[in-house]
Design an enzyme around this catalytic site. Structure first.
Site, short mmCIF file in Angstrom:
data_model
loop_
_atom_site.label_atom_id
_atom_site.label_comp_id
_atom_site.label_asym_id
_atom_site.label_seq_id
_atom_site.Cartn_x
_atom_site.Cartn_y
_atom_site.Cartn_z
N SER A 1 15.28 30.98 49.85
CA SER A 1 14.13 30.23 50.35
C SER A 1 14.60 29.03 51.15
O SER A 1 15.29 28.14 50.62
CB SER A 1 13.29 29.74 49.17
OG SER A 1 12.43 28.70 49.63
N HIS B 1 13.29 34.01 52.84
CA HIS B 1 11.99 33.66 52.26
C HIS B 1 11.52 32.34 52.86
O HIS B 1 12.24 31.34 52.83
CB HIS B 1 12.16 33.53 50.74
CG HIS B 1 10.90 33.30 49.98
ND1 HIS B 1 10.06 34.32 49.58
CD2 HIS B 1 10.33 32.15 49.51
CE1 HIS B 1 9.04 33.82 48.90
NE2 HIS B 1 9.18 32.49 48.85
N ASP C 1 8.57 29.50 52.82
CA ASP C 1 7.46 28.97 52.03
C ASP C 1 6.54 28.13 52.91
O ASP C 1 6.93 27.08 53.42
CB ASP C 1 8.01 28.10 50.89
CG ASP C 1 8.64 28.94 49.80
OD1 ASP C 1 7.96 29.85 49.29
OD2 ASP C 1 9.82 28.71 49.48
N MET D 1 3.19 25.93 53.06
CA MET D 1 2.28 25.18 52.18
C MET D 1 1.37 24.29 53.03
O MET D 1 1.82 23.72 54.02
CB MET D 1 3.10 24.30 51.23
CG MET D 1 4.15 25.07 50.45
SD MET D 1 4.97 24.02 49.23
CE MET D 1 6.25 25.14 48.63
N HIS E 1 5.83 33.53 52.50
CA HIS E 1 5.03 33.28 51.30
C HIS E 1 3.99 32.22 51.65
O HIS E 1 4.32 31.04 51.80
CB HIS E 1 5.99 32.81 50.19
CG HIS E 1 5.34 32.47 48.90
ND1 HIS E 1 6.02 31.86 47.85
CD2 HIS E 1 4.06 32.64 48.45
CE1 HIS E 1 5.20 31.69 46.84
NE2 HIS E 1 4.01 32.15 47.18
N MET F 1 1.30 29.82 50.78
CA MET F 1 0.65 29.05 49.71
C MET F 1 -0.38 28.15 50.38
O MET F 1 -0.20 26.92 50.50
CB MET F 1 1.69 28.24 48.94
CG MET F 1 2.54 29.11 48.02
SD MET F 1 4.08 28.34 47.57
CE MET F 1 5.04 28.72 49.01
N MET G 1 5.18 34.43 40.31
CA MET G 1 5.71 33.06 40.36
C MET G 1 6.26 32.68 38.98
O MET G 1 5.56 32.83 37.97
CB MET G 1 4.60 32.06 40.76
CG MET G 1 4.10 32.18 42.18
SD MET G 1 5.37 32.02 43.44
CE MET G 1 6.05 30.38 43.09
N ASP H 1 9.95 34.37 41.90
CA ASP H 1 10.17 33.19 42.75
C ASP H 1 9.99 31.92 41.91
O ASP H 1 8.90 31.67 41.38
CB ASP H 1 9.15 33.23 43.90
CG ASP H 1 9.29 32.08 44.87
OD1 ASP H 1 10.24 31.29 44.76
OD2 ASP H 1 8.42 31.98 45.76
C1 DX5 Z 1 7.85 27.27 45.20
C2 DX5 Z 1 8.34 28.20 46.27
C3 DX5 Z 1 9.68 28.74 46.02
C4 DX5 Z 1 10.78 27.70 46.00
C5 DX5 Z 1 11.85 28.20 45.12
O1 DX5 Z 1 6.54 26.97 45.42
O2 DX5 Z 1 7.46 29.31 46.42
O3 DX5 Z 1 10.02 29.78 46.96
O4 DX5 Z 1 11.33 27.46 47.26
O5 DX5 Z 1 12.79 27.18 44.98
P1 DX5 Z 1 13.75 27.12 43.71
O6 DX5 Z 1 14.58 28.38 43.77
O7 DX5 Z 1 14.54 25.89 43.94
O8 DX5 Z 1 12.87 27.09 42.51
ZN ZN Z 2 8.18 31.08 47.66
#
Ligand code: DX5
Ligand code: ZN
Length: 218
Positions: free
Chosen positions: A7, A32, A34, A36, A65, A67, A136, A174
């Site tokens: 990620s 990956h 993320d 947000m 991903h 969010m 998650m 994840d």
């Molecule tokens: C959290 C994200 C994850 C995050 C994981 O909301 O969806 O993908 O980047 O990071 P680590 O591996 O540090 O928990």
């Molecule tokens: Zn993620």
């Protein structure tokens, strides 16, 4: 086979291209990303422009991903930017079936994510139509949190549900993945490991990717 999806949330955005190059050279499978929006989760990250920019430098499979609230409004932009797979949250989609098919109709793979408190049974009626199921193992929003052990049982249930339907849907986990929690998740039935801090906060991101990949052969 175990796929590893580092990620970039935990990468250094001042040299993002260089960080991606390190994991790509180490043979990572996916990247990956993320996304947000500051509403669905209390944090803001990146949008389609960053994805388009890294797309021009990387051949990796882009696992995005989302969010965000109303993820359907961003599908076209992320497809245009170069996404290979878009994962939306069950918790942000009252009309989940429609959103999943919007993604597939756009010509890419579709995934659905479940927060730690959401039961796997909520997806029983759509699981056969998914390319990926993301469980998650932290509450989404931030990298660097601790793995929630109760999710292992959910991974196990999801694996059984997939087996009972003969499905080849990817089962991804994840949040808080390191060598130990990654091993537990693989034993419980996952085949795609997302790892942010474990990879990008490591002095050798490429070696961290290889160590997770090896969980598939141990
Ligand atoms: C959290 C994200 C994850 C995050 C994981 O909301 O969806 O993908 O980047 O990071 P680590 O591996 O540090 O928990
Ligand atoms: Zn993620």
């Amino acid at each position: 086979m175990i796929l590893v999806a580092p990620s970039i949330l935990s990468a250094n955005f001042a040299h993002l291209g260089e960080d991606i190059r390190k994991v790509e050279e180490a043979g990572t499978d996916w990247l990956h990303v993320d996304v947000m929006d500051g509403h669905f989760v209390p944090n803001l990250t990146i949008g389609p422009q960053v994805v388009a920019d890294i797309r021009s430098r990387s051949e990796l499979f882009f696992d995005i991903h989302l969010m965000v609230e109303k993820p359907e409004s961003l599908i076209a932009a992320f497809v245009e930017a170069g996404a290979d797979l878009l994962t939306v949250h069950y918790e942000s989609c009252p009309h989940l079936h429609r959103v999943v098919h919007m993604i597939k109709d756009a010509g890419i793979k579709a995934g659905v994510a479940l927060n730690p408190a959401s039961s796997i049974m909520l997806l029983e009626d759509i699981i056969s139509e998914l390319d990926l199921l993301l469980l998650m193992s932290v509450n989404p929003g931030f990298g660097g949190q601790s793995f929630i052990p109760g999710v292992l049982d959910k991974i196990n249930k999801a694996r059984k549900l997939l087996e009972s339907t003969g499905s080849t849907t990817y089962l991804q986990v994840d949040g808080g993945i390191n060598l130990e929690t990654g091993r537990q998740a693989v034993e419980a039935g996952c085949n795609v490991l997302v790892a942010g801090s474990y990879v990008f906060k490591s002095p050798e991101p490429g070696e961290a990717v290889k160590s997770l990949k090896n969980l598939g052969s141990s």
